[in-house]
Scaffold this motif. Structure first.
Motif, PDB file in Angstrom:
ATOM      1  N   UNK A 269      -0.102   6.107  -2.727  1.00 13.44           N
ATOM      2  CA  UNK A 269       0.664   5.384  -1.719  1.00 13.44           C
ATOM      3  C   UNK A 269      -0.120   4.171  -1.222  1.00 13.44           C
ATOM      4  N   UNK A 270       0.612   3.099  -0.923  1.00 13.79           N
ATOM      5  CA  UNK A 270      -0.002   1.879  -0.402  1.00 13.79           C
ATOM      6  C   UNK A 270       0.442   1.659   1.038  1.00 13.79           C
ATOM      7  N   UNK A 271      -0.336   0.903   1.786  1.00 15.11           N
ATOM      8  CA  UNK A 271       0.043   0.557   3.148  1.00 15.11           C
ATOM      9  C   UNK A 271      -1.128   0.678   4.106  1.00 15.11           C
ATOM     10  N   UNK A 272      -0.983   0.043   5.271  1.00 10.94           N
ATOM     11  CA  UNK A 272      -2.078   0.005   6.235  1.00 10.94           C
ATOM     12  C   UNK A 272      -2.406   1.397   6.776  1.00 10.94           C
ATOM     13  N   UNK A 273      -1.381   2.218   6.981  1.00  8.76           N
ATOM     14  CA  UNK A 273      -1.637   3.530   7.561  1.00  8.76           C
ATOM     15  C   UNK A 273      -2.439   4.416   6.617  1.00  8.76           C
ATOM     16  N   UNK A 274      -2.068   4.449   5.338  1.00 12.45           N
ATOM     17  CA  UNK A 274      -2.819   5.299   4.410  1.00 12.45           C
ATOM     18  C   UNK A 274      -4.221   4.751   4.168  1.00 12.45           C
ATOM     19  N   UNK A 275      -4.400   3.427   4.305  1.00  9.13           N
ATOM     20  CA  UNK A 275      -5.761   2.894   4.196  1.00  9.13           C
ATOM     21  C   UNK A 275      -6.624   3.428   5.337  1.00  9.13           C
TER      22      UNK A 275
END
Length: 575
Positions: free
Chosen positions: A425-431
């Protein structure tokens, strides 16, 4: 017995000789003097039948009876008022719990022996067994070590003598190579007695040193029956598998009272560290039991897939056909790669009927992990779950998969990967949640595993998802694919947008643009089709879905003795 002596002895001497010989040889003696043809004297053995019967009538002495009374008092546990509270809480007294786990029809026939029953026997306070029981028992046909807290004694708290018993049990497990069961119900260490056990070289801190040494050597299984607070809470998280009992057990680094003192937060124990917290959010527990009997049933199922130690192979059973026909696999997998479905419907058509035993089902639900059997052989299943967020790999799912793969490899359980994922998964939250860190661990565990691995591309295998799911680069014994499979850096929609966005934007007519976009997608899909991959020998074989079960049977059987070389090093640095 016949004995002849020379003439010259007196009658008294003859009698004494006969008596001494009869007593020595424990037999009747006929004594002849000189050339006599008849015995001069016959002496019956002192061990006559009547005497032997007398010996058999001897019974326990008062000394032994006194010891038995002391043992019975210890086995009663703590004060009656505390034992009564257990019943109010729906919990068993610890010795009744051992009967449930190791007994046969309500007795303790499965309990082989107990160690340290007299711990703290001469304490000024009455502390039976110092509140902690250890020993050995038979469970489901195999020998195990066990420890169990007695919550009726100082709330199952740990102190010097109990800690010593715990440590001895662990150290003996290292020698025997037998599994360890921790039946936990402890409020933590006895703060008022910490001098005797907290910071000592052989104190409570040594628990976790021993847990670490046992890890991967023998299965460590923990069941929680009540609060496990502070130091006690590390035993369940260090164990290979942890079962919590609903509405009964909890674990936390500090009690609600301590949390309020430190942070000001008011919270009850279940909200702080109950089963909901640790199965859904932290991932620290594998399973939730409905009651004490169910907890035992779950562990009985679990150990059926595991060997006694890392030197042995998992126990095999007679194979069973899948619960549902493999002929239905292709109908289960949608043709549309973006349409969700339940991967368990594939699993039930591949593994032996009733054998899929899922672990941590509520944590990281985008990946299914659990044990199963293929023709009687235990395997660890790692499967993407398109029914949850399209099967994309989120940080918690990657962590769950990494730990499961690592555990399977430790105990020689082969791995079956069922791949259908759009990737990580990509995105700021998963980072922020560490997708790179957790993804790294999943890829590392898959890379380092030396057990036989079979990878099946069920449908999508996009991005680094094919790496984490033991694709061709990760030394699987086979990479198989169903005809619905696709392997690509990314899906067609994302790829077309990345490569042709500007060209498509230049086409003013909407219908023409849509048609061109459709053509590009179809062209891209042809390039990533598994038949193309098989043509390039990227994968080993494209399998008719109805044949998948038979194919896996043959491949797991053929590769069961495979040995893999590992680099000459101390260990990796990732986990």
């Amino acid at each position: 017995m016949n004995v002849r002596i020379p003439e010259g002895a007196s009658e008294e001497e003859i009698a004494a000789i006969a008596e001494a010989l009869a007593r020595h040889v424990e037999d009747t003696v006929e004594l002849y003097v000189g050339d006599a043809t008849e015995p001069t004297i016959t002496h019956e053995s002192s061990a006559s039948p009547d005497a032997t019967d007398a010996e058999d009538t001897l019974g326990p002495t008062e000394r032994e009876e006194r010891l038995r009374e002391e043992i019975a008092d210890i086995e009663r546990g703590g004060p009656e008022k505390y034992r009564d509270r257990l019943e109010e809480q729906g919990k068993l007294f610890v010795r009744d719990r051992l009967n449930l786990w190791f007994g046969d029809d309500g007795d303790t026939s499965g309990l082989l022996f107990e160690d340290g029953k007299f711990a703290n026997f001469d304490s000024e306070d009455r502390l039976p067994a110092d509140g902690l029981l250890t020993g050995a028992a038979e469970f489901e046909g195999r020998d195990v070590h066990f420890m169990a807290n007695d919550f009726s004694v100082k709330a199952g708290s740990m102190a010097e003598k109990g800690v010593e018993k715990f440590l001895r049990m662990q150290q003996r497990a290292l020698k025997t190579g037998k599994p360890v069961f921790y039946l936990m119900d402890s409020s933590g260490g006895r703060i008022d007695q910490q001098t005797g056990f907290f910071a000592n070289r052989e104190g409570v801190g040594k628990y976790y040193y021993n847990h670490s040494r046992l890890s991967g050597r023998v299965p460590q299984i923990c069941v929680l029956y009540g609060p496990c607070i502070a130091g006690a809470a590390y035993t369940p998280v260090f164990s290979d598998f942890t079962v919590m009992v609903r509405d009964m057990s909890a674990m936390a680094i500090a009690s609600p009272r301590m949390v309020e003192m430190v942070t000001g937060e008011e919270i009850d124990l279940q909200a702080l560290g109950g089963p909901e917290v640790h199965t859904r959010h932290s991932g620290s527990a594998d399973l939730v039991a409905e009651d004490e009997e169910h907890a035992r049933e779950l562990v009985a199922q679990l150990v059926s897939y595991l060997p006694n130690n890392s030197d042995e192979d998992p126990p095999q059973t007679a194979g069973k056909a899948p619960a549902k026909s493999p002929d239905g696999i292709d109908a289960v997998v949608p043709a549309d790669p973006n349409k969700g479905y339940d991967m368990e419907r594939v699993i039930e058509r591949v593994v032996d009927a009733g054998s899929f035993f899922e672990l941590r089902p509520e944590y990281g639900a985008e990946i299914l992990t659990g044990f199963a059997r293929v023709d009687g052989r235990p395997v660890g299943v790692v499967a993407n779950q398109p029914a949850h967020r399209a099967g994309a790999i989120f940080p918690d799912a990657a962590e769950k998969a990494a730990e499961f793969v690592w555990t399977c490899d430790a105990y020689n359980v082969p791995l079956l990967y069922l791949c259908d994922t759009p990737g990580f998964m990509a995105g700021s939250q998963v980072e922020k949640e560490g997708i790179l860190e957790q993804g790294k661990k999943m890829i590392y565990a898959t890379s380092a595993a030396t057990v036989p691995k079979q990878c099946v591309v069920v449908r999508k295998a996009y991005g680094a998802g094919i790496y984490a799911m033991s694709g061709p680069a990760y030394d699987p014994e086979s990479t198989l694919a169903l005809p619905s499979g696709e392997i690509a850096i990314m899906g067609p929609e994302a790829a077309i947008n990345a490569v042709y966005a500007n060209r498509l934007a230049d086409i003013e007519d909407e219908e023409e643009r849509a048609e061109r976009e459709r053509e590009l997608r179809e062209q891209f899909r042809e390039d990533i089709d598994v038949r193309r991959m098989a043509s390039d020998v990227v994968i080993d074989e494209v399998i008719p879905p109805s044949d998948l079960r038979t194919e896996l049977e043959a491949r797991f059987a053929f590769y069961e003795s495979v040995e893999k070389d590992v680099p000459d090093k101390k260990h990796g640095t990732v986990l």
